[in-house]
Design a protein around this motif. Structure first.
Motif, PDB file in Angstrom:
ATOM      1  N   MET A  84       0.521  -3.578   7.616  1.00 31.99           N
ATOM      2  CA  MET A  84       0.490  -2.801   6.385  1.00 31.99           C
ATOM      3  C   MET A  84       1.276  -1.507   6.574  1.00 31.99           C
ATOM      4  O   MET A  84       1.031  -0.762   7.527  1.00 31.99           O
ATOM      5  N   SER A  85       2.219  -1.248   5.689  1.00 31.14           N
ATOM      6  CA  SER A  85       3.005  -0.018   5.768  1.00 31.14           C
ATOM      7  C   SER A  85       2.148   1.184   5.395  1.00 31.14           C
ATOM      8  O   SER A  85       1.203   1.083   4.614  1.00 31.14           O
ATOM      9  N   LEU A  86       2.498   2.331   5.972  1.00 34.67           N
ATOM     10  CA  LEU A  86       1.822   3.561   5.592  1.00 34.67           C
ATOM     11  C   LEU A  86       2.108   3.853   4.116  1.00 34.67           C
ATOM     12  O   LEU A  86       1.198   4.080   3.321  1.00 34.67           O
ATOM     13  N   ILE A  87       3.384   3.853   3.755  1.00 31.65           N
ATOM     14  CA  ILE A  87       3.773   3.957   2.346  1.00 31.65           C
ATOM     15  C   ILE A  87       4.957   3.026   2.113  1.00 31.65           C
ATOM     16  O   ILE A  87       5.813   2.852   2.989  1.00 31.65           O
ATOM     17  N   LYS A  88       4.975   2.413   0.944  1.00 31.21           N
ATOM     18  CA  LYS A  88       6.017   1.437   0.619  1.00 31.21           C
ATOM     19  C   LYS A  88       6.349   1.547  -0.862  1.00 31.21           C
ATOM     20  O   LYS A  88       5.444   1.568  -1.704  1.00 31.21           O
ATOM     21  N   ALA A  89       7.624   1.647  -1.161  1.00 31.74           N
ATOM     22  CA  ALA A  89       8.085   1.720  -2.541  1.00 31.74           C
ATOM     23  C   ALA A  89       9.097   0.607  -2.780  1.00 31.74           C
ATOM     24  O   ALA A  89       9.971   0.371  -1.955  1.00 31.74           O
ATOM     25  N   GLU A  90       8.956  -0.057  -3.906  1.00 34.37           N
ATOM     26  CA  GLU A  90       9.850  -1.163  -4.251  1.00 34.37           C
ATOM     27  C   GLU A  90      10.356  -0.998  -5.673  1.00 34.37           C
ATOM     28  O   GLU A  90       9.571  -0.762  -6.605  1.00 34.37           O
ATOM     29  N   GLY A  91      11.671  -1.111  -5.842  1.00 32.40           N
ATOM     30  CA  GLY A  91      12.285  -1.188  -7.163  1.00 32.40           C
ATOM     31  C   GLY A  91      12.008   0.009  -8.049  1.00 32.40           C
ATOM     32  O   GLY A  91      11.739  -0.151  -9.240  1.00 32.40           O
ATOM     33  N   LEU A  92      12.115   1.229  -7.486  1.00 36.82           N
ATOM     34  CA  LEU A  92      11.780   2.416  -8.266  1.00 36.82           C
ATOM     35  C   LEU A  92      12.901   2.803  -9.218  1.00 36.82           C
ATOM     36  O   LEU A  92      14.056   2.972  -8.816  1.00 36.82           O
ATOM     37  N   TYR A  93      12.525   2.954 -10.484  1.00 37.51           N
ATOM     38  CA  TYR A  93      13.387   3.557 -11.498  1.00 37.51           C
ATOM     39  C   TYR A  93      12.654   4.799 -11.986  1.00 37.51           C
ATOM     40  O   TYR A  93      11.524   4.712 -12.490  1.00 37.51           O
ATOM     41  N   ALA A  94      13.258   5.950 -11.791  1.00 38.57           N
ATOM     42  CA  ALA A  94      12.591   7.206 -12.133  1.00 38.57           C
ATOM     43  C   ALA A  94      13.639   8.273 -12.364  1.00 38.57           C
ATOM     44  O   ALA A  94      14.770   8.183 -11.876  1.00 38.57           O
ATOM     45  N   GLY A  95      13.263   9.291 -13.128  1.00 40.56           N
ATOM     46  CA  GLY A  95      14.197  10.385 -13.371  1.00 40.56           C
ATOM     47  C   GLY A  95      13.599  11.409 -14.296  1.00 40.56           C
ATOM     48  O   GLY A  95      12.380  11.584 -14.362  1.00 40.56           O
ATOM     49  N   ILE A 125       7.535   7.540 -12.661  1.00 45.43           N
ATOM     50  CA  ILE A 125       8.197   6.280 -12.311  1.00 45.43           C
ATOM     51  C   ILE A 125       8.135   5.366 -13.531  1.00 45.43           C
ATOM     52  O   ILE A 125       7.049   5.044 -14.027  1.00 45.43           O
ATOM     53  N   ARG A 126       9.299   4.963 -14.010  1.00 43.92           N
ATOM     54  CA  ARG A 126       9.366   4.103 -15.199  1.00 43.92           C
ATOM     55  C   ARG A 126       9.160   2.641 -14.834  1.00 43.92           C
ATOM     56  O   ARG A 126       8.580   1.864 -15.615  1.00 43.92           O
ATOM     57  N   GLU A 127       9.629   2.278 -13.652  1.00 39.85           N
ATOM     58  CA  GLU A 127       9.531   0.886 -13.216  1.00 39.85           C
ATOM     59  C   GLU A 127       9.444   0.872 -11.698  1.00 39.85           C
ATOM     60  O   GLU A 127      10.015   1.719 -11.021  1.00 39.85           O
ATOM     61  N   GLY A 128       8.737  -0.119 -11.159  1.00 40.83           N
ATOM     62  CA  GLY A 128       8.572  -0.223  -9.715  1.00 40.83           C
ATOM     63  C   GLY A 128       7.167   0.144  -9.296  1.00 40.83           C
ATOM     64  O   GLY A 128       6.306   0.479 -10.112  1.00 40.83           O
ATOM     65  N   GLN A 129       6.927   0.084  -7.982  1.00 37.32           N
ATOM     66  CA  GLN A 129       5.571   0.282  -7.470  1.00 37.32           C
ATOM     67  C   GLN A 129       5.589   1.026  -6.145  1.00 37.32           C
ATOM     68  O   GLN A 129       6.481   0.840  -5.322  1.00 37.32           O
ATOM     69  N   VAL A 130       4.591   1.881  -5.966  1.00 35.60           N
ATOM     70  CA  VAL A 130       4.382   2.593  -4.715  1.00 35.60           C
ATOM     71  C   VAL A 130       3.015   2.218  -4.171  1.00 35.60           C
ATOM     72  O   VAL A 130       2.012   2.299  -4.893  1.00 35.60           O
ATOM     73  N   GLU A 131       2.958   1.804  -2.912  1.00 35.64           N
ATOM     74  CA  GLU A 131       1.698   1.512  -2.239  1.00 35.64           C
ATOM     75  C   GLU A 131       1.537   2.462  -1.066  1.00 35.64           C
ATOM     76  O   GLU A 131       2.494   2.724  -0.326  1.00 35.64           O
ATOM     77  N   TYR A 132       0.312   2.950  -0.887  1.00 38.17           N
ATOM     78  CA  TYR A 132      -0.011   3.811   0.246  1.00 38.17           C
ATOM     79  C   TYR A 132      -1.221   3.224   0.954  1.00 38.17           C
ATOM     80  O   TYR A 132      -2.302   3.121   0.374  1.00 38.17           O
ATOM     81  N   MET A 133      -1.019   2.787   2.181  1.00 40.22           N
ATOM     82  CA  MET A 133      -2.068   2.156   2.982  1.00 40.22           C
ATOM     83  C   MET A 133      -2.733   1.021   2.192  1.00 40.22           C
ATOM     84  O   MET A 133      -3.949   0.871   2.190  1.00 40.22           O
ATOM     85  N   GLY A 134      -1.895   0.251   1.494  1.00 36.14           N
ATOM     86  CA  GLY A 134      -2.368  -0.908   0.767  1.00 36.14           C
ATOM     87  C   GLY A 134      -2.886  -0.635  -0.627  1.00 36.14           C
ATOM     88  O   GLY A 134      -3.180  -1.579  -1.378  1.00 36.14           O
TER      89      GLY A 134
END
Length: 234
Positions: A1-12, A55-64
């Motif tokens: 499990m990653s400490l923090i993981k971000a996938e496909g972030l669209y933000a601004g 964040i408009r699109e995508g996901q951030v996970e922190y410790m699952g």
């Protein structure tokens, strides 16, 4: 499990995406560095992870746990500390008061936490009664990092920690970051002194126009001639 993981972030900002599908991750105990040209979205990526940019699109996970768009004020209680590039100390307060404020939401005795910070930054012990605004840029950076450590974070996020510092203070700051990491704290940082940062990085990301261009170990990115020519000044 990653400490923090971000996938496909669209933000601004204001409906304009600065990040365009950005991905990154930090494993436990890693130093991960984000580099790239001005306007690449490096600082925006940090702020998006910390809940400061929507964040408009995508996901951030922190410790699952999914933390996408969670408010920034909730991050400290989860063990995430963020040190912005600017306005990162309270100039009219003493060093000690700045450090104590870092743990305002954390219960328990502050003594052991203060001692840990003073061990990493001995100069802060000497200057603990001095107003932070009267300190040099390098010393203020120490205060900002020390205050972030007062929450006993699992992840320390640093935005341009060596900006505006002399070569000697850059070396000292980089050494302190390594020391923090050796305590078992994951580090994610944006850094303009890319060569020095990548030299200590377990992994690095090169961003350009909000997109991932390269991802590899720090040494591998330094040795990549395309990365050197396009993003590291040859």
């Amino acid at each position: 499990m990653s400490l923090i993981k971000a996938e496909g972030l669209y933000a601004g900002y204001g409906g304009v995406d600065i990040l365009r599908g950005t991905r990154l991750r930090v494993e436990a105990d890693e130093i991960v560095v984000i580099v790239g040209p001005n306007g690449a979205g490096k600082s925006t990526a940090m702020k998006a992870l910390f809940g400061l940019v929507p964040i408009r699109e995508g996901q951030v996970e922190y410790m699952g746990e999914v933390i996408t768009n969670r408010p920034a004020e909730q991050m400290a209680s989860r063990g995430i500390a963020y040190v912005p590039q600017e306005s990162n100390v309270f100039p009219s307060l003493s060093v000690l008061e700045n450090l104590e404020l870092g743990a305002y939401a954390m219960p328990g005795d502050l003594g052991p936490r203060l001692e840990k910070v003073f061990e990493i930054f001995p100069k802060l012990r000497e200057r603990r009664q001095q107003a932070a605004g009267l300190m040099s840029g390098g010393e203020r950076q120490m205060v900002a990092m020390g205050r972030a450590l007062m929450i006993d974070p699992h992840l320390l996020m640093l935005d341009e920690p060596t900006a505006g510092l002399s070569p000697r203070l850059i070396d000292e700051t980089i050494a302190r970051i390594q020391e923090v990491n050796q305590l078992g704290i994951g580090v994610l940082m944006v850094e303009q002194n890319a060569r020095q940062a990548l030299a200590i990085a377990n992994r690095g990301y090169v961003l350009a126009t909000g997109e991932n261009r390269y991802e590899d170990s720090g040494p591998a990115l330094l040795a990549n001639p395309e990365v050197a020519e396009m993003f590291l000044g040859g």
